[in-house]
Design a protein around this motif. Structure first.
Motif, PDB file in Angstrom:
ATOM      1  N   GLU A   1       0.836  -1.219   0.000  1.00 13.10           N
ATOM      2  CA  GLU A   1       0.000   0.000   0.000  1.00 13.10           C
ATOM      3  C   GLU A   1       0.863   1.259   0.000  1.00 13.10           C
ATOM      4  O   GLU A   1       0.547   2.253  -0.628  1.00 13.10           O
ATOM      5  N   ARG A   2       1.975   1.223   0.725  1.00 13.76           N
ATOM      6  CA  ARG A   2       2.826   2.424   0.859  1.00 13.76           C
ATOM      7  C   ARG A   2       3.950   2.477  -0.172  1.00 13.76           C
ATOM      8  O   ARG A   2       4.796   3.376  -0.114  1.00 13.76           O
ATOM      9  N   GLU A   3       3.980   1.446  -1.029  1.00 14.49           N
ATOM     10  CA  GLU A   3       5.019   1.348  -2.064  1.00 14.49           C
ATOM     11  C   GLU A   3       6.429   1.378  -1.441  1.00 14.49           C
ATOM     12  O   GLU A   3       7.320   2.106  -1.881  1.00 14.49           O
ATOM     13  N   ILE A   4       6.581   0.585  -0.391  1.00 13.68           N
ATOM     14  CA  ILE A   4       7.871   0.454   0.295  1.00 13.68           C
ATOM     15  C   ILE A   4       8.463  -0.907  -0.093  1.00 13.68           C
ATOM     16  O   ILE A   4       7.736  -1.892  -0.199  1.00 13.68           O
ATOM     17  N   THR A   5       9.767  -0.962  -0.288  1.00  7.38           N
ATOM     18  CA  THR A   5      10.420  -2.256  -0.515  1.00  7.38           C
ATOM     19  C   THR A   5      10.571  -2.956   0.823  1.00  7.38           C
ATOM     20  O   THR A   5      11.176  -2.416   1.756  1.00  7.38           O
ATOM     21  N   PHE A   6       9.966  -4.129   0.908  1.00  3.71           N
ATOM     22  CA  PHE A   6      10.014  -4.871   2.168  1.00  3.71           C
ATOM     23  C   PHE A   6      10.402  -6.314   1.870  1.00  3.71           C
ATOM     24  O   PHE A   6       9.729  -6.998   1.119  1.00  3.71           O
ATOM     25  N   ARG A   7      11.524  -6.756   2.437  1.00  6.04           N
ATOM     26  CA  ARG A   7      12.000  -8.109   2.180  1.00  6.04           C
ATOM     27  C   ARG A   7      12.367  -8.785   3.505  1.00  6.04           C
ATOM     28  O   ARG A   7      12.810  -8.113   4.453  1.00  6.04           O
ATOM     29  N   VAL A   8      12.162 -10.088   3.528  1.00  7.16           N
ATOM     30  CA  VAL A   8      12.526 -10.838   4.739  1.00  7.16           C
ATOM     31  C   VAL A   8      13.393 -12.035   4.351  1.00  7.16           C
ATOM     32  O   VAL A   8      13.394 -12.455   3.195  1.00  7.16           O
ATOM     33  N   ILE A   9      14.111 -12.564   5.335  1.00 13.16           N
ATOM     34  CA  ILE A   9      14.799 -13.842   5.146  1.00 13.16           C
ATOM     35  C   ILE A   9      14.397 -14.768   6.286  1.00 13.16           C
ATOM     36  O   ILE A   9      13.927 -14.302   7.330  1.00 13.16           O
ATOM     37  N   GLU A  10      14.568 -16.056   6.055  1.00 13.76           N
ATOM     38  CA  GLU A  10      14.208 -17.006   7.106  1.00 13.76           C
ATOM     39  C   GLU A  10      15.167 -16.866   8.282  1.00 13.76           C
ATOM     40  O   GLU A  10      16.356 -16.575   8.087  1.00 13.76           O
ATOM     41  N   ASP A  11      14.637 -17.078   9.476  1.00 11.77           N
ATOM     42  CA  ASP A  11      15.478 -16.941  10.661  1.00 11.77           C
ATOM     43  C   ASP A  11      15.509 -18.262  11.429  1.00 11.77           C
ATOM     44  O   ASP A  11      16.424 -19.055  11.271  1.00 11.77           O
ATOM     45  N   LEU A  12      14.464 -18.531  12.210  1.00 15.36           N
ATOM     46  CA  LEU A  12      14.447 -19.774  12.983  1.00 15.36           C
ATOM     47  C   LEU A  12      13.804 -20.876  12.135  1.00 15.36           C
ATOM     48  O   LEU A  12      12.614 -20.811  11.818  1.00 15.36           O
ATOM     49  N   VAL A  13      14.600 -21.861  11.770  1.00 15.10           N
ATOM     50  CA  VAL A  13      14.100 -22.944  10.900  1.00 15.10           C
ATOM     51  C   VAL A  13      14.541 -24.302  11.454  1.00 15.10           C
ATOM     52  O   VAL A  13      15.561 -24.402  12.133  1.00 15.10           O
ATOM     53  N   PHE A  14      13.750 -25.329  11.140  1.00 13.27           N
ATOM     54  CA  PHE A  14      14.093 -26.693  11.552  1.00 13.27           C
ATOM     55  C   PHE A  14      14.037 -27.612  10.338  1.00 13.27           C
ATOM     56  O   PHE A  14      13.026 -27.630   9.632  1.00 13.27           O
ATOM     57  N   PRO A  15      15.088 -28.391  10.076  1.00 15.70           N
ATOM     58  CA  PRO A  15      15.049 -29.311   8.939  1.00 15.70           C
ATOM     59  C   PRO A  15      14.386 -30.648   9.297  1.00 15.70           C
ATOM     60  O   PRO A  15      14.778 -31.288  10.270  1.00 15.70           O
ATOM     61  N   ASP A  16      13.374 -31.022   8.519  1.00 12.93           N
ATOM     62  CA  ASP A  16      12.667 -32.294   8.727  1.00 12.93           C
ATOM     63  C   ASP A  16      13.256 -33.308   7.737  1.00 12.93           C
ATOM     64  O   ASP A  16      12.967 -33.252   6.533  1.00 12.93           O
ATOM     65  N   ILE A  17      14.082 -34.228   8.243  1.00 12.50           N
ATOM     66  CA  ILE A  17      14.819 -35.108   7.332  1.00 12.50           C
ATOM     67  C   ILE A  17      13.943 -36.213   6.737  1.00 12.50           C
ATOM     68  O   ILE A  17      14.265 -36.764   5.703  1.00 12.50           O
ATOM     69  N   ASP A  18      12.808 -36.526   7.369  1.00  8.73           N
ATOM     70  CA  ASP A  18      11.940 -37.567   6.799  1.00  8.73           C
ATOM     71  C   ASP A  18      11.236 -37.079   5.540  1.00  8.73           C
ATOM     72  O   ASP A  18      11.117 -37.803   4.562  1.00  8.73           O
ATOM     73  N   ASN A  19      10.726 -35.842   5.582  1.00  8.86           N
ATOM     74  CA  ASN A  19       9.951 -35.309   4.445  1.00  8.86           C
ATOM     75  C   ASN A  19      10.753 -34.345   3.578  1.00  8.86           C
ATOM     76  O   ASN A  19      10.222 -33.769   2.641  1.00  8.86           O
ATOM     77  N   LYS A  20      11.999 -34.142   3.920  1.00 10.76           N
ATOM     78  CA  LYS A  20      12.868 -33.190   3.225  1.00 10.76           C
ATOM     79  C   LYS A  20      12.184 -31.825   3.088  1.00 10.76           C
ATOM     80  O   LYS A  20      11.922 -31.317   2.011  1.00 10.76           O
ATOM     81  N   LYS A  21      11.840 -31.310   4.248  1.00  6.68           N
ATOM     82  CA  LYS A  21      11.188 -29.985   4.319  1.00  6.68           C
ATOM     83  C   LYS A  21      11.906 -29.132   5.349  1.00  6.68           C
ATOM     84  O   LYS A  21      12.444 -29.636   6.330  1.00  6.68           O
ATOM     85  N   ILE A  22      11.858 -27.816   5.108  1.00  9.03           N
ATOM     86  CA  ILE A  22      12.368 -26.871   6.098  1.00  9.03           C
ATOM     87  C   ILE A  22      11.160 -26.230   6.775  1.00  9.03           C
ATOM     88  O   ILE A  22      10.342 -25.588   6.103  1.00  9.03           O
TER      89      ILE A  22
END
Ligand code: SF4
Ligand code: SF4
Length: 203
Positions: A42-63
């Motif tokens: 709405e305000r025409e501002i550049t807003f970007r994020v990156i992942e911070d707290l993540v857990f890797p699920d090795i059975d389903n290969k998902k983050i």
């Protein structure tokens, strides 16, 4: 003593703690990211994020993504919602982490946190000697508005961690506690994402 914000804006900038080797983060839950993306559009501002707290699920290969953090404005190295003349431009709807600040959550281990005081806030710097002697009850008196927000922040993180552990207990996911940096970086590049959310809490 009562907490009074000095409106210096330090907490809205990336600040490296020289002695502490500590870099400030502004953590955001997925639903907060969605809300801020809409406001930024709405305000025409550049807003970007990156992942911070993540857990890797090795059975389903998902983050599994618990929180993101705001990528700072390249030019000013501050949150894109911060302006030098007005401060935070989303004061009434700012993220929970900002509402609780200078109280923050400190990792005890991968799944546990505790409420702590951010040592980089300028009020904390000025009052450090008294604050370090303050017990919990005193901190509640000093941070009258912020302490309940920090408790809300803590409860929300606890629920999210519980949800992850419940999924593990039900054998729907398997979070690895033992992964090399190389394998973790490879997983971050290749695996799909799933956001972890819990229901809304009353303020
Ligand atoms: S949302 Fe507001 S208080 Fe939070 S970092 Fe950005 S400008 Fe600062
Ligand atoms: S660093 Fe502390 S005193 Fe400065 S604006 Fe942030 S909360 Fe207020």
């Amino acid at each position: 003593m009562k907490y009074i914000c000095q409106k210096c804006g330090t907490c809205c900038h990336e600040v490296e703690g020289k002695e502490l080797g500590y870099i400030k983060r502004i953590p955001l839950y997925p639903e907060e990211v969605d809300r801020l993306i809409n406001i930024a559009k709405e305000r025409e501002i550049t807003f970007r994020v990156i992942e911070d707290l993540v857990f890797p699920d090795i059975d389903n290969k998902k983050i599994y993504v618990v929180t993101y953090r705001i990528l700072l404005d390249n030019e000013n190295q501050c949150c894109p919602f911060y302006s030098n003349d007005k401060g935070c431009s989303i004061q009434n709807i700012k993220p929970l982490a900002c509402q609780a600040y200078p109280l923050a959550l400190k990792h005890i281990d991968a799944f546990n946190f505790q409420i702590s005081i951010d040592p980089l806030c300028n009020f904390v710097v000025d009052e450090y000697e008294d604050l370090k002697k303050s017990d919990l009850e005193k901190l509640k008196e000093i941070f009258v508005y912020e302490y309940p927000k920090a408790e809300k922040f803590y409860r929300k993180n606890k629920k999210l961690m519980f949800k992850i552990r419940q999924l593990e207990f039900e054998k729907k996911i398997k979070i690895t506690r033992d992964i090399s940096i190389d394998d973790f970086n490879k997983a971050l590049k290749e695996w799909d994402r799933k956001e972890i959310k819990v229901g809304k809490e009353k303020s």
